[in-house]
Design a protein around this motif. Structure first.
Motif, PDB file in Angstrom:
ATOM      1  N   ALA A 149       8.770  20.929  30.397  1.00  0.00           N
ATOM      2  CA  ALA A 149       9.016  20.308  29.094  1.00  0.00           C
ATOM      3  C   ALA A 149       7.705  19.860  28.458  1.00  0.00           C
ATOM      4  N   ALA A 150       6.813  19.294  29.264  1.00  0.00           N
ATOM      5  CA  ALA A 150       5.508  18.865  28.750  1.00  0.00           C
ATOM      6  C   ALA A 150       4.701  20.060  28.254  1.00  0.00           C
ATOM      7  N   ILE A 151       4.789  21.193  28.958  1.00  0.00           N
ATOM      8  CA  ILE A 151       4.060  22.396  28.545  1.00  0.00           C
ATOM      9  C   ILE A 151       4.532  22.867  27.176  1.00  0.00           C
ATOM     10  N   ARG A 152       5.815  22.711  26.866  1.00  0.00           N
ATOM     11  CA  ARG A 152       6.300  23.131  25.547  1.00  0.00           C
ATOM     12  C   ARG A 152       5.633  22.318  24.441  1.00  0.00           C
ATOM     13  N   PHE A 153       5.447  21.020  24.665  1.00  0.00           N
ATOM     14  CA  PHE A 153       4.708  20.221  23.678  1.00  0.00           C
ATOM     15  C   PHE A 153       3.243  20.664  23.643  1.00  0.00           C
ATOM     16  N   GLY A 154       2.685  20.978  24.809  1.00  0.00           N
ATOM     17  CA  GLY A 154       1.319  21.472  24.841  1.00  0.00           C
ATOM     18  C   GLY A 154       1.162  22.761  24.055  1.00  0.00           C
ATOM     19  N   ALA A 155       2.155  23.641  24.138  1.00  0.00           N
ATOM     20  CA  ALA A 155       2.111  24.889  23.380  1.00  0.00           C
ATOM     21  C   ALA A 155       2.101  24.612  21.880  1.00  0.00           C
ATOM     22  N   MET A 156       2.879  23.624  21.443  1.00  0.00           N
ATOM     23  CA  MET A 156       2.871  23.239  20.030  1.00  0.00           C
ATOM     24  C   MET A 156       1.501  22.734  19.591  1.00  0.00           C
TER      25      MET A 156
ATOM     26  N   ARG B 113      13.714  31.423  39.916  1.00  0.00           N
ATOM     27  CA  ARG B 113      12.738  30.341  39.648  1.00  0.00           C
ATOM     28  C   ARG B 113      11.556  30.956  38.910  1.00  0.00           C
ATOM     29  N   ARG B 114      11.542  30.769  37.606  1.00  0.00           N
ATOM     30  CA  ARG B 114      10.547  31.418  36.765  1.00  0.00           C
ATOM     31  C   ARG B 114       9.651  30.387  36.060  1.00  0.00           C
ATOM     32  N   SER B 115       8.548  30.906  35.546  1.00  0.00           N
ATOM     33  CA  SER B 115       7.593  30.084  34.804  1.00  0.00           C
ATOM     34  C   SER B 115       8.169  29.646  33.464  1.00  0.00           C
ATOM     35  N   VAL B 116       7.762  28.476  33.019  1.00  0.00           N
ATOM     36  CA  VAL B 116       8.130  28.013  31.680  1.00  0.00           C
ATOM     37  C   VAL B 116       7.460  28.874  30.619  1.00  0.00           C
TER      38      VAL B 116
ATOM     39  N   TYR C  31       3.881  29.415  22.168  1.00  0.00           N
ATOM     40  CA  TYR C  31       4.990  28.567  21.751  1.00  0.00           C
ATOM     41  C   TYR C  31       6.322  29.311  21.833  1.00  0.00           C
ATOM     42  N   ALA C  32       6.355  30.544  21.338  1.00  0.00           N
ATOM     43  CA  ALA C  32       7.609  31.306  21.337  1.00  0.00           C
ATOM     44  C   ALA C  32       8.116  31.541  22.752  1.00  0.00           C
ATOM     45  N   GLU C  33       7.222  31.865  23.669  1.00  0.00           N
ATOM     46  CA  GLU C  33       7.649  32.111  25.045  1.00  0.00           C
ATOM     47  C   GLU C  33       8.156  30.833  25.693  1.00  0.00           C
TER      48      GLU C  33
ATOM     49  N   THR D  24      12.380  29.977  27.084  1.00  0.00           N
ATOM     50  CA  THR D  24      12.815  29.681  28.451  1.00  0.00           C
ATOM     51  C   THR D  24      13.636  28.400  28.561  1.00  0.00           C
ATOM     52  N   ILE D  25      13.861  27.685  27.448  1.00  0.00           N
ATOM     53  CA  ILE D  25      14.675  26.463  27.520  1.00  0.00           C
ATOM     54  C   ILE D  25      16.076  26.794  28.016  1.00  0.00           C
TER      55      ILE D  25
END
Length: 558
Positions: A95-102, A183-186, A293-295, A299-300
């Motif tokens: 979840a933190a990585i998704r904000f990092g992507a933004m 079990r996959r990467s975010v 960001y799209a990737e 994965t959400i």
């Protein structure tokens, strides 16, 4: 690091790396009880003379094309830090990585759960210290939970890569994790190019994630006291933000599908928090991070259904759920940008006696989030819920009313609760891959009460002010100890169940006081008007286990 069963995969990985970059380290006791930690300690202990850092990778990881270049650049930028090169798609770090992507960050500050160890870099002194630390704790916890605790206690900076530099290939789990599903990467982009490794995002306080089919939020407590996080359902969190209830229904097709709803609520909370942080992935300057960001958004939903879905089903639903996530992100951002400032969290006039505890914080926060117009002046007394209290009860003192309400409760469990309870001990055993012990007659009856359901019962009393002063908070149908153990087995970890009733009293002849919770006080009591427990035991036990593993061990409640 590998096991003889997967030696070939490890050797192929080492051969594909730059010459001398990787060496194979084998499980030192391959016929013993499966243990990732045992092999990890051998790998950390294998650091070469003169090396400043040690990289450890598990044998079933796929490396990005720029893996070694990015790792070296990251070490140059953060020489004293622990660097995780992977995070699961349904995790809090994910979840933190998704904000990092933004934000266009290349690394995010790791948050409090486990520290991903499938591909990780440690400074030499930190690696050597972990070998000593881990050898004293073999057989206690998985390596990633131990690593997080070790790094946090030692004040070692912890970061996770954006996007991830590795992907998990799921060749089967030797350590018993196959029950979790794929079990996959975010966010894994094999062709991601190196650079800007100093761009980091830290200090996140709200982490929406979709895991085991449930939309959840981890929310940082502002203080005072030690760093800690509240664990709650995303719908509760969103209600506390005063989002209109109409926004809780997914826009677009299949609004009632569980995977659509879970994805929607997660992304809705994420979009709201992104606006608060000033992050907008659609801004012109975001063009360079569009793919990352799209990737990460795609994965959400996929990660949220991974525990009980096949690879084929996840692939089939991925595109539709990604579209749901993007619609929800936009809706959450739009509401946050036009909304008025939020009201205070605690309901006006409500005092929690015994609230300076993890349980008190979770109850108070739920009451705050679910109360739209403020609660009447009242005192919620939790002292009767403490272990060793003569009666398991909760009292509510309403202003201008000399007679309190007394709520008889069963076995309270969930975020904020201790492991030193009937249910807590079972969950604690399963978390550490130990057999779940049924202490006493397997047929003894128990009335589990989840923390959220207890808070809802209190709210029902405050709203309705019933005539009856003695009420009961428990499901009308109790469960047996062995049924409860089986649910722990299914919801936490599939460990063996051990029953030993040879010394237990005959359940049919035992007095009420000899049973874990006397059945009579619940079956004959009056429940709060309009209230009934809403949390299934499997959902509640899984949430409890996550909180115990990530928060309870650090807050001293275990």
């Amino acid at each position: 690091m590998t096991h003889p069963k997967r030696r070939h995969a490890a050797e192929q990985m080492a051969l594909a790396a730059p010459p001398g970059a990787l060496r194979v380290v084998m499980d030192p006791d391959p016929t013993g009880t499966p243990s990732v930690l045992r092999t990890a300690l051998a790998a950390w202990d294998a650091i070469e003379d003169g090396a400043t850092h040690q990289l450890v990778i598990q044998d079933d990881m796929l490396l990005s094309e720029s893996f070694f270049e990015r790792v070296h650049l990251a070490i140059d930028a953060m020489p004293d830090a622990a660097l995780a090169l992977f995070a699961l798609w349904d995790s809090r770090n994910g979840a933190a990585i998704r904000f990092g992507a933004m934000a266009g960050a290349r690394w995010i500050g790791a948050v409090n759960e486990y520290f991903p160890c499938v591909a990780i870099v440690l400074p030499r002194a930190v690696a050597e210290g972990f070998v000593r630390y881990g050898r004293e704790r073999l057989g206690a916890w998985p390596d990633d939970i131990l690593m997080n605790r070790y790094l946090r206690d030692g004040g070692v900076p912890r970061y996770v890569s954006v996007p991830n530099l590795t992907e998990h290939q799921d060749h089967g789990s030797i350590s018993g994790n196959a029950f979790r599903g794929p079990r996959r990467s975010v966010c894994f982009l094999p062709e991601d190019r190196p650079g800007d490794e100093g761009r980091r995002l830290t200090g996140l306080t709200v982490l929406p994630f979709f895991k085991y089919g449930i939309a959840r939020c981890a929310v940082r407590v502002a203080g005072p006291g030690p760093e800690r996080w509240l664990h709650m359902d995303s719908e509760q969190y969103l209600r506390g933000l005063e989002l209109p209830r109409s926004l809780f229904t997914p826009a677009g097709p299949e609004p009632d599908a569980p995977d659509v709803r879970g994805t929607w609520l997660t992304a809705l909370a994420m979009g709201h928090e992104a606006a608060r942080l000033g992050l907008d992935p659609d801004a012109p300057e975001a063009a360079g991070r569009t793919e990352v960001y799209a990737e990460s958004v795609a994965t959400i939903g996929a990660g949220g259904i991974s525990n009980n879905s096949t690879e084929e089903r996840i692939a089939e639903r991925r595109e539709a759920l990604a579209a749901v996530a993007h619609r929800a992100l936009a809706a959450g951002r739009e509401f946050a940008e036009r909304a008025a400032p939020r009201r205070p969290r605690r309901p006006a006039g409500l005092t929690v006696r015994g609230g300076a505890s993890p349980l008190g914080e979770h109850l108070a926060r739920r009451l705050a989030d679910l109360t739209d117009d403020g609660a009447p002046d009242a005192v919620l007394d939790l002292t009767g819920l403490r272990e060793g209290a003569p009666a398991r009860e909760l009292r509510i003192h309403v202003a201008d009313d000399p007679r309190p309400y007394t709520l008889a409760v069963g076995e309270v469990y969930g975020p904020g609760c201790s492991r030193d309870t009937l249910i807590g001990r079972m969950v604690w055993d399963a978390l550490r891959s130990q057999p779940v012990s049924v202490q006493g007659s397997p047929d003894a009856e128990v009335h589990p009460v989840y923390v959220d359901d207890l808070a809802d019962a209190v709210l029902a009393v405050l709203r309705t002010r019933p005539t009856a002063r003695s009420l009961t908070v428990a499901d009308e149908k109790p469960v047996t100890l062995v049924d409860l153990a089986n649910t722990v087995h299914a919801a936490v970890r599939p460990v063996p169940i051990r029953t030993d009733s040879s010394d237990a009293p005959d359940a049919s002849a035992a007095s009420d006081s000899e049973l874990p919770n006397p059945v009579r006080e619940f079956t004959e009591g009056i429940r709060p008007p309009g209230w009934s427990p809403a949390t299934g035991h499997a959902k509640g036990l899984h949430a409890f286990s996550q909180w115990l593993a990530y928060e309870g061990t650090l807050l001293g409640v275990v």
